[in-house]
Design a protein around this motif. Structure first.
Motif, mmCIF file in Angstrom:
data_model
loop_
_atom_site.group_PDB
_atom_site.id
_atom_site.type_symbol
_atom_site.label_atom_id
_atom_site.label_comp_id
_atom_site.label_asym_id
_atom_site.label_seq_id
_atom_site.Cartn_x
_atom_site.Cartn_y
_atom_site.Cartn_z
ATOM 1 N N PRO A 97 0.827 -1.214 0.000
ATOM 2 C CA PRO A 97 0.000 0.000 0.000
ATOM 3 C C PRO A 97 0.858 1.260 0.000
ATOM 4 N N TYR A 98 0.271 2.343 -0.466
ATOM 5 C CA TYR A 98 0.994 3.602 -0.602
ATOM 6 C C TYR A 98 1.402 4.168 0.761
ATOM 7 N N THR A 99 2.665 4.534 0.845
ATOM 8 C CA THR A 99 3.110 5.345 1.983
ATOM 9 C C THR A 99 4.011 6.425 1.382
ATOM 10 N N PRO A 100 3.981 7.636 1.900
ATOM 11 C CA PRO A 100 4.805 8.704 1.317
ATOM 12 C C PRO A 100 6.273 8.305 1.254
ATOM 13 N N GLU A 101 6.774 7.620 2.321
ATOM 14 C CA GLU A 101 8.189 7.241 2.368
ATOM 15 C C GLU A 101 8.496 6.197 1.292
ATOM 16 N N GLY A 102 7.628 5.178 1.210
ATOM 17 C CA GLY A 102 7.831 4.105 0.236
ATOM 18 C C GLY A 102 7.792 4.640 -1.189
ATOM 19 N N HIS A 103 6.870 5.576 -1.450
ATOM 20 C CA HIS A 103 6.724 6.128 -2.796
ATOM 21 C C HIS A 103 7.947 6.973 -3.155
ATOM 22 N N ALA A 104 8.414 7.732 -2.178
ATOM 23 C CA ALA A 104 9.590 8.582 -2.417
ATOM 24 C C ALA A 104 10.814 7.713 -2.697
ATOM 25 N N ALA A 105 10.956 6.595 -1.938
ATOM 26 C CA ALA A 105 12.093 5.688 -2.147
ATOM 27 C C ALA A 105 12.016 5.053 -3.531
#
Lengths: 163, 143
Positions: free
Chosen positions: B7-15
Protein backbone atom coordinates in the motif's frame (compact mmCIF):
# COMPACT_ATOMS: atom_id res chain seq x y z
CA UNK A 1 -59.83 -26.90 8.13
CA UNK A 2 -59.32 -29.56 10.79
CA UNK A 3 -58.10 -26.88 13.23
CA UNK A 4 -61.51 -25.16 13.25
CA UNK A 5 -64.43 -25.83 15.57
CA UNK A 6 -67.35 -27.70 14.07
CA UNK A 7 -69.44 -24.53 13.84
CA UNK A 8 -66.72 -22.59 12.08
CA UNK A 9 -66.08 -25.47 9.73
CA UNK A 10 -69.80 -25.44 8.88
CA UNK A 11 -69.50 -21.70 8.15
CA UNK A 12 -66.71 -22.37 5.63
CA UNK A 13 -68.60 -25.21 3.93
CA UNK A 14 -71.77 -23.09 3.76
CA UNK A 15 -69.87 -20.40 1.81
CA UNK A 16 -69.47 -22.97 -1.00
CA UNK A 17 -73.07 -24.21 -0.84
CA UNK A 18 -74.71 -24.31 -4.30
CA UNK A 19 -77.72 -22.47 -2.83
CA UNK A 20 -75.59 -19.68 -1.31
CA UNK A 21 -76.10 -16.17 -2.73
CA UNK A 22 -73.14 -14.47 -4.42
CA UNK A 23 -70.59 -12.50 -2.43
CA UNK A 24 -71.92 -9.01 -1.67
CA UNK A 25 -75.48 -10.26 -1.84
CA UNK A 26 -75.68 -11.88 1.59
CA UNK A 27 -73.24 -14.78 1.21
CA UNK A 28 -71.65 -14.33 4.65
CA UNK A 29 -74.98 -13.87 6.42
CA UNK A 30 -76.29 -17.01 4.67
CA UNK A 31 -73.22 -19.01 5.74
CA UNK A 32 -73.45 -17.77 9.36
CA UNK A 33 -77.13 -18.72 9.67
CA UNK A 34 -76.50 -22.09 7.94
CA UNK A 35 -73.68 -22.79 10.42
CA UNK A 36 -75.97 -22.09 13.37
CA UNK A 37 -74.74 -18.68 14.46
CA UNK A 38 -77.19 -16.30 16.10
CA UNK A 39 -80.65 -17.11 17.47
CA UNK A 40 -84.17 -16.69 16.14
CA UNK A 41 -84.30 -13.33 17.95
CA UNK A 42 -80.96 -12.04 16.58
CA UNK A 43 -81.32 -8.92 14.50
CA UNK A 44 -80.28 -8.91 10.86
CA UNK A 45 -77.53 -6.45 11.72
CA UNK A 46 -76.02 -8.54 14.52
CA UNK A 47 -75.87 -11.62 12.23
CA UNK A 48 -74.07 -9.54 9.59
CA UNK A 49 -71.53 -8.25 12.13
CA UNK A 50 -70.93 -11.79 13.39
CA UNK A 51 -70.55 -13.13 9.83
CA UNK A 52 -68.13 -10.34 8.90
CA UNK A 53 -65.95 -11.06 11.94
CA UNK A 54 -65.88 -14.74 11.05
CA UNK A 55 -64.94 -14.01 7.45
CA UNK A 56 -62.01 -11.85 8.56
CA UNK A 57 -60.61 -14.48 10.93
CA UNK A 58 -57.26 -15.68 9.41
CA UNK A 59 -57.99 -19.28 10.39
CA UNK A 60 -61.35 -19.15 8.53
CA UNK A 61 -59.64 -17.57 5.51
CA UNK A 62 -56.96 -20.30 5.45
CA UNK A 63 -59.63 -22.97 5.72
CA UNK A 64 -61.67 -21.36 2.91
CA UNK A 65 -58.59 -21.39 0.64
CA UNK A 66 -57.94 -25.07 1.47
CA UNK A 67 -61.60 -25.96 0.85
CA UNK A 68 -61.68 -24.03 -2.46
CA UNK A 69 -58.61 -25.91 -3.70
CA UNK A 70 -60.12 -29.24 -2.85
CA UNK A 71 -63.41 -28.14 -4.44
CA UNK A 72 -61.68 -27.20 -7.70
CA UNK A 73 -59.83 -30.52 -7.78
CA UNK A 74 -63.14 -32.28 -7.29
CA UNK A 75 -64.54 -30.37 -10.29
CA UNK A 76 -61.80 -31.71 -12.57
CA UNK A 77 -63.75 -34.78 -13.76
CA UNK A 78 -66.68 -32.51 -14.71
CA UNK A 79 -64.30 -30.17 -16.56
CA UNK A 80 -62.78 -33.05 -18.49
CA UNK A 81 -66.25 -34.31 -19.36
CA UNK A 82 -67.29 -30.85 -20.62
CA UNK A 83 -64.21 -30.56 -22.82
CA UNK A 84 -64.72 -34.07 -24.12
CA UNK A 85 -68.36 -33.24 -25.00
CA UNK A 86 -67.29 -30.05 -26.77
CA UNK A 87 -64.74 -31.98 -28.82
CA UNK A 88 -67.18 -34.76 -29.65
CA UNK A 89 -69.82 -32.37 -30.99
CA UNK A 90 -68.65 -30.45 -34.11
CA UNK A 91 -71.66 -28.10 -33.73
CA UNK A 92 -70.74 -27.16 -30.17
CA UNK A 93 -69.92 -23.41 -30.04
CA UNK A 94 -66.61 -24.11 -28.29
CA UNK A 95 -65.71 -27.18 -30.38
CA UNK A 96 -62.66 -25.56 -32.04
CA UNK A 97 -61.43 -23.90 -28.84
CA UNK A 98 -61.69 -27.12 -26.84
CA UNK A 99 -59.94 -29.10 -29.60
CA UNK A 100 -57.13 -26.51 -29.86
CA UNK A 101 -56.74 -26.47 -26.08
CA UNK A 102 -56.25 -30.24 -25.95
CA UNK A 103 -53.84 -30.15 -28.92
CA UNK A 104 -51.78 -27.43 -27.25
CA UNK A 105 -51.35 -29.65 -24.23
CA UNK A 106 -50.57 -32.78 -26.23
CA UNK A 107 -48.09 -31.03 -28.56
CA UNK A 108 -47.11 -27.74 -26.87
CA UNK A 109 -46.10 -24.82 -29.03
CA UNK A 110 -42.34 -24.34 -28.91
CA UNK A 111 -41.10 -20.98 -27.72
CA UNK A 112 -37.45 -20.11 -28.08
CA UNK A 113 -35.84 -17.58 -25.78
CA UNK A 114 -32.37 -16.26 -26.46
CA UNK A 115 -30.72 -15.28 -23.21
CA UNK A 116 -27.46 -13.38 -23.44
CA UNK A 117 -25.45 -13.31 -20.27
CA UNK A 118 -22.86 -10.57 -20.00
CA UNK A 119 -20.29 -10.61 -17.26
CA UNK A 120 -18.92 -7.17 -16.46
CA UNK A 121 -17.06 -8.09 -13.32
CA UNK A 122 -13.41 -7.03 -13.32
CA UNK A 123 -10.96 -9.95 -13.50
CA UNK A 124 -9.84 -11.33 -10.15
CA UNK A 125 -6.44 -10.52 -8.66
CA UNK A 126 -5.33 -14.12 -9.35
CA UNK A 127 -6.29 -13.91 -13.05
CA UNK A 128 -4.55 -10.54 -13.42
CA UNK A 129 -1.44 -11.91 -11.69
CA UNK A 130 -1.35 -14.89 -14.09
CA UNK A 131 -1.44 -12.48 -17.05
CA UNK A 132 1.37 -10.40 -15.51
CA UNK A 133 3.41 -13.59 -14.98
CA UNK A 134 2.96 -14.54 -18.65
CA UNK A 135 4.07 -11.03 -19.67
CA UNK A 136 7.23 -11.47 -17.56
CA UNK A 137 7.79 -14.85 -19.23
CA UNK A 138 7.48 -13.21 -22.68
CA UNK A 139 10.14 -10.69 -21.68
CA UNK A 140 12.44 -13.49 -20.45
CA UNK A 141 11.99 -15.39 -23.72
CA UNK A 142 12.85 -12.20 -25.64
CA UNK A 143 16.13 -12.11 -23.71
CA UNK A 144 15.10 -8.91 -21.98
CA UNK A 145 14.63 -10.24 -18.48
CA UNK A 146 14.01 -7.19 -16.32
CA UNK A 147 14.88 -6.91 -12.67
CA UNK A 148 12.53 -9.01 -10.58
CA UNK A 149 10.05 -6.98 -8.55
CA UNK A 150 11.36 -6.21 -5.09
CA UNK A 151 9.47 -8.13 -2.44
CA UNK A 152 9.44 -6.56 0.99
CA UNK A 153 9.84 -8.92 3.89
CA UNK A 154 11.51 -9.56 7.21
CA UNK A 155 14.41 -11.97 7.50
CA UNK A 156 16.36 -13.58 10.28
CA UNK A 157 19.95 -14.88 10.21
CA UNK A 158 20.04 -18.41 11.56
CA UNK A 159 23.08 -19.78 13.36
CA UNK A 160 24.84 -22.65 11.66
CA UNK A 161 23.92 -25.99 13.18
CA UNK A 162 26.65 -27.43 15.35
CA UNK A 163 27.89 -31.01 15.14
CA UNK B 1 11.14 -0.83 -13.49
CA UNK B 2 8.84 -2.02 -10.76
CA UNK B 3 5.39 -0.67 -10.06
CA UNK B 4 4.93 1.73 -7.16
CA UNK B 5 4.95 -0.15 -3.83
CA UNK B 6 1.58 -0.89 -2.31
CA UNK B 7 0.00 0.00 0.00
CA UNK B 8 0.99 3.60 -0.60
CA UNK B 9 3.11 5.34 1.98
CA UNK B 10 4.80 8.70 1.32
CA UNK B 11 8.19 7.24 2.37
CA UNK B 12 7.83 4.10 0.24
CA UNK B 13 6.72 6.13 -2.80
CA UNK B 14 9.59 8.58 -2.42
CA UNK B 15 12.09 5.69 -2.15
CA UNK B 16 10.61 4.13 -5.28
CA UNK B 17 10.91 7.40 -7.23
CA UNK B 18 14.53 7.76 -6.04
CA UNK B 19 15.32 4.29 -7.42
CA UNK B 20 14.20 5.21 -10.96
CA UNK B 21 16.43 6.35 -13.80
CA UNK B 22 15.80 9.64 -15.63
CA UNK B 23 14.12 7.80 -18.54
CA UNK B 24 11.93 5.80 -16.19
CA UNK B 25 10.88 9.02 -14.46
CA UNK B 26 9.86 10.46 -17.83
CA UNK B 27 7.53 7.49 -18.34
CA UNK B 28 6.15 7.74 -14.82
CA UNK B 29 5.32 11.40 -15.24
CA UNK B 30 3.41 10.88 -18.48
CA UNK B 31 -0.37 10.41 -17.91
CA UNK B 32 -1.54 6.85 -18.46
CA UNK B 33 -3.95 7.98 -21.21
CA UNK B 34 -0.97 9.14 -23.28
CA UNK B 35 0.92 5.92 -22.53
CA UNK B 36 -2.03 4.10 -24.04
CA UNK B 37 -2.09 6.33 -27.13
CA UNK B 38 1.59 5.47 -27.72
CA UNK B 39 0.75 1.76 -27.47
CA UNK B 40 -2.25 2.18 -29.77
CA UNK B 41 -0.14 3.93 -32.41
CA UNK B 42 2.52 1.18 -32.32
CA UNK B 43 -0.25 -1.38 -32.66
CA UNK B 44 -1.91 0.48 -35.54
CA UNK B 45 1.42 0.75 -37.36
CA UNK B 46 1.85 -3.01 -36.99
CA UNK B 47 -1.62 -3.33 -38.50
CA UNK B 48 -0.61 -1.12 -41.41
CA UNK B 49 2.08 -3.65 -42.31
CA UNK B 50 -0.26 -6.62 -42.26
CA UNK B 51 -3.60 -5.40 -43.59
CA UNK B 52 -5.17 -4.79 -46.98
CA UNK B 53 -5.20 -1.33 -48.49
CA UNK B 54 -8.80 -0.49 -47.47
CA UNK B 55 -8.00 -1.29 -43.82
CA UNK B 56 -4.71 0.58 -44.09
CA UNK B 57 -6.53 3.74 -45.10
CA UNK B 58 -8.89 3.41 -42.14
CA UNK B 59 -5.98 2.87 -39.74
CA UNK B 60 -4.10 5.82 -41.20
CA UNK B 61 -7.13 8.06 -40.73
CA UNK B 62 -7.52 6.86 -37.17
CA UNK B 63 -3.92 7.37 -36.08
CA UNK B 64 -3.74 10.76 -37.78
CA UNK B 65 -6.91 11.67 -35.89
CA UNK B 66 -5.03 11.11 -32.63
CA UNK B 67 -2.67 14.01 -33.14
CA UNK B 68 -3.24 17.28 -31.36
CA UNK B 69 -1.10 19.81 -29.53
CA UNK B 70 -0.20 17.23 -26.90
CA UNK B 71 0.49 14.37 -29.27
CA UNK B 72 2.17 15.95 -32.26
CA UNK B 73 2.60 14.52 -35.79
CA UNK B 74 6.32 14.36 -35.02
CA UNK B 75 5.73 12.02 -32.09
CA UNK B 76 3.39 9.97 -34.26
CA UNK B 77 6.07 9.65 -36.94
CA UNK B 78 8.66 8.60 -34.37
CA UNK B 79 6.78 5.59 -33.01
CA UNK B 80 7.70 2.37 -34.76
CA UNK B 81 5.38 -0.62 -35.28
CA UNK B 82 4.84 -3.07 -32.48
CA UNK B 83 7.00 -6.19 -32.69
CA UNK B 84 5.87 -9.76 -32.05
CA UNK B 85 6.74 -9.84 -28.34
CA UNK B 86 5.06 -6.48 -27.74
CA UNK B 87 2.02 -7.75 -29.59
CA UNK B 88 2.00 -10.94 -27.46
CA UNK B 89 2.12 -8.76 -24.31
CA UNK B 90 -0.70 -6.60 -25.70
CA UNK B 91 -2.83 -9.68 -26.36
CA UNK B 92 -2.14 -11.06 -22.87
CA UNK B 93 -3.31 -7.80 -21.29
CA UNK B 94 -6.36 -7.59 -23.55
CA UNK B 95 -7.34 -11.13 -22.51
CA UNK B 96 -8.44 -9.57 -19.22
CA UNK B 97 -11.10 -7.55 -21.07
CA UNK B 98 -13.25 -10.46 -22.25
CA UNK B 99 -16.77 -9.03 -22.42
CA UNK B 100 -15.72 -5.64 -21.07
CA UNK B 101 -16.19 -3.04 -23.79
CA UNK B 102 -14.49 -0.39 -21.68
CA UNK B 103 -11.30 -2.56 -21.57
CA UNK B 104 -10.32 -1.13 -18.21
CA UNK B 105 -8.38 -4.13 -16.85
CA UNK B 106 -6.26 -4.41 -20.00
CA UNK B 107 -5.69 -0.66 -20.00
CA UNK B 108 -4.48 -0.72 -16.41
CA UNK B 109 -2.05 -3.59 -17.05
CA UNK B 110 -0.64 -2.07 -20.26
CA UNK B 111 -0.18 1.39 -18.80
CA UNK B 112 1.22 0.18 -15.45
CA UNK B 113 4.82 1.39 -15.06
CA UNK B 114 6.36 -2.09 -15.17
CA UNK B 115 4.52 -3.40 -18.26
CA UNK B 116 4.77 -0.09 -20.13
CA UNK B 117 8.49 -0.09 -19.43
CA UNK B 118 8.68 -3.60 -20.94
CA UNK B 119 7.08 -2.16 -24.08
CA UNK B 120 9.55 0.72 -24.06
CA UNK B 121 12.43 -1.77 -23.72
CA UNK B 122 11.10 -3.77 -26.67
CA UNK B 123 10.32 -0.68 -28.76
CA UNK B 124 12.77 2.15 -27.92
CA UNK B 125 10.95 4.45 -30.37
CA UNK B 126 8.31 4.88 -27.66
CA UNK B 127 10.91 6.47 -25.39
CA UNK B 128 12.10 8.69 -28.27
CA UNK B 129 8.52 9.92 -28.74
CA UNK B 130 8.16 10.44 -24.98
CA UNK B 131 11.34 12.52 -25.03
CA UNK B 132 9.92 14.63 -27.85
CA UNK B 133 6.88 15.17 -25.70
CA UNK B 134 9.02 16.11 -22.73
CA UNK B 135 11.01 18.55 -24.88
CA UNK B 136 7.85 20.17 -26.21
CA UNK B 137 6.52 20.38 -22.68
CA UNK B 138 9.67 22.10 -21.48
CA UNK B 139 9.45 24.60 -24.34
CA UNK B 140 5.85 25.34 -23.42
CA UNK B 141 4.55 23.96 -26.74
CA UNK B 142 2.13 21.50 -25.08
CA UNK B 143 -1.16 22.58 -23.61
Amino acid sequence: MAALSEKRRAFVIAMFDPDAPQEGRGLLKFAAIRAGYGSPTSSDNSIRVMASRLAHDPRIQAAAAEYAQAHIRALAPNAVRAVRDAIADPRHKDHIRATAMVLDRVDPLETTHTVRVEDHRPPSIEVTQKVLDRIEELMRRAGLAPKAPVIDGDFKVLEEAKG
Amino acid sequence: MNNAPEPYTPEGHAAWLDSLSADELLVIHMPSGYRFIFIAVALAKRGLENHKSADQLLLLKKINGLTDQNFTPEMLATIEPMGDTEYAIFKEARSLDAGDKASMAGFEVLTSPRVFWHLVTLNPSLLKAIKLREGASRNGDLR
